[in-house]
Write a protein that holds these residues in place. Structure first.
Motif, PDB file in Angstrom:
ATOM      1  N   PHE A 163     -11.392  -1.207 -41.133  1.00 22.32           N
ATOM      2  CA  PHE A 163     -11.353  -2.157 -40.017  1.00 22.32           C
ATOM      3  C   PHE A 163     -10.075  -1.972 -39.208  1.00 22.32           C
ATOM      4  N   ALA A 194     -10.434  -9.243 -44.213  1.00 26.22           N
ATOM      5  CA  ALA A 194      -9.690  -8.092 -43.701  1.00 26.22           C
ATOM      6  C   ALA A 194      -8.581  -7.713 -44.669  1.00 26.22           C
ATOM      7  N   CYS A 251     -13.048 -12.182 -37.880  1.00 26.87           N
ATOM      8  CA  CYS A 251     -13.448 -10.930 -38.520  1.00 26.87           C
ATOM      9  C   CYS A 251     -14.678 -11.198 -39.386  1.00 26.87           C
TER      10      CYS A 251
END
Length: 211
Positions: free
Chosen positions: A211, A186, A182
């Motif tokens: 996200f 996150a 990522c």
């Protein structure tokens, strides 16, 4: 600095609810190049009375409550101290937990030799509790809802690491695969429930996860 990327989701004479973007400090850092932060941007752009009540990590996005007068600051701070607020975070974590939910009760402390990291320490750590539940399962990772009961620094990140499921994009705690999975940490503060500091009305705020 302008209010770019800071979403003001609620405002009244007592407090603001804002959406802090990732990669923005909640309060000024000690170094001269760390002065830009959410509270300073608010104070410089129409909210000179703004007072920080609680914080999110630099890389964490999501909901923050900002007091607008001394009485509101005192009462909102008390609610956080006395654990009368409710918070929920959305995160992506590496791997697949064996169960769909769980409870983590592991004491945490700051680790000065490896600052700003925190670690689990059963002798010197402070009490910390987190509840988690799976929202979605994907190939190498899953989407989880994290509910902290306490509010220790880096609590959610260290707790998930401790059970073998570090958060994706976490530059402090993730292993190489989880870090690369990522482009940002996150972790997003998606829900916040407080009592209005003047009327005591129970209020719930939500902010969609980016996200």
């Amino acid at each position: 600095m302008p209010l770019t990327d800071i979403g003001i989701l609620h405002q009244d004479p007592a407090f603001l609810i804002v959406n802090k973007p990732t990669l923005l400090l909640s309060v000024p850092g000690r170094a001269e190049d760390n002065k830009d932060c959410l509270i300073t941007r608010l104070q410089d752009n129409g909210y000179p009375e703004a007072r920080i009540v609680h914080r999110l990590d630099w890389e964490t996005s999501g909901l923050l409550v900002i007091a607008r007068n001394p009485d509101a600051h005192r009462e909102l701070s008390r609610q956080f101290h006395d654990r009368e607020t409710e918070k929920a975070y959305i995160a992506l974590c590496w791997g697949q937990p064996a169960t769909d939910s769980g409870h983590i009760d592991l004491p945490l402390r700051y680790d000065p030799p490896n600052k700003p990291r925190h670690i689990v320490d059963h002798e010197q750590g402070k009490h910390a509790q987190t509840f988690w539940r799976i929202l979605e399962r994907h190939g190498d990772y899953c989407r989880v809802e994290l509910t902290p009961i306490t509010g220790r620094s880096h609590q959610l990140r260290v707790h998930m690491l401790a059970i073998g499921h570090p958060l994706l994009g976490d530059r402090l705690y993730a292993h190489e695969q989880a870090l690369a999975a990522c482009p940002r940490l996150a972790l997003h503060a998606a829900k916040l429930v407080i009592s209005h500091p003047e009327t005591a009305e129970r209020l719930s705020f939500e902010c969609p996860c980016p996200f």
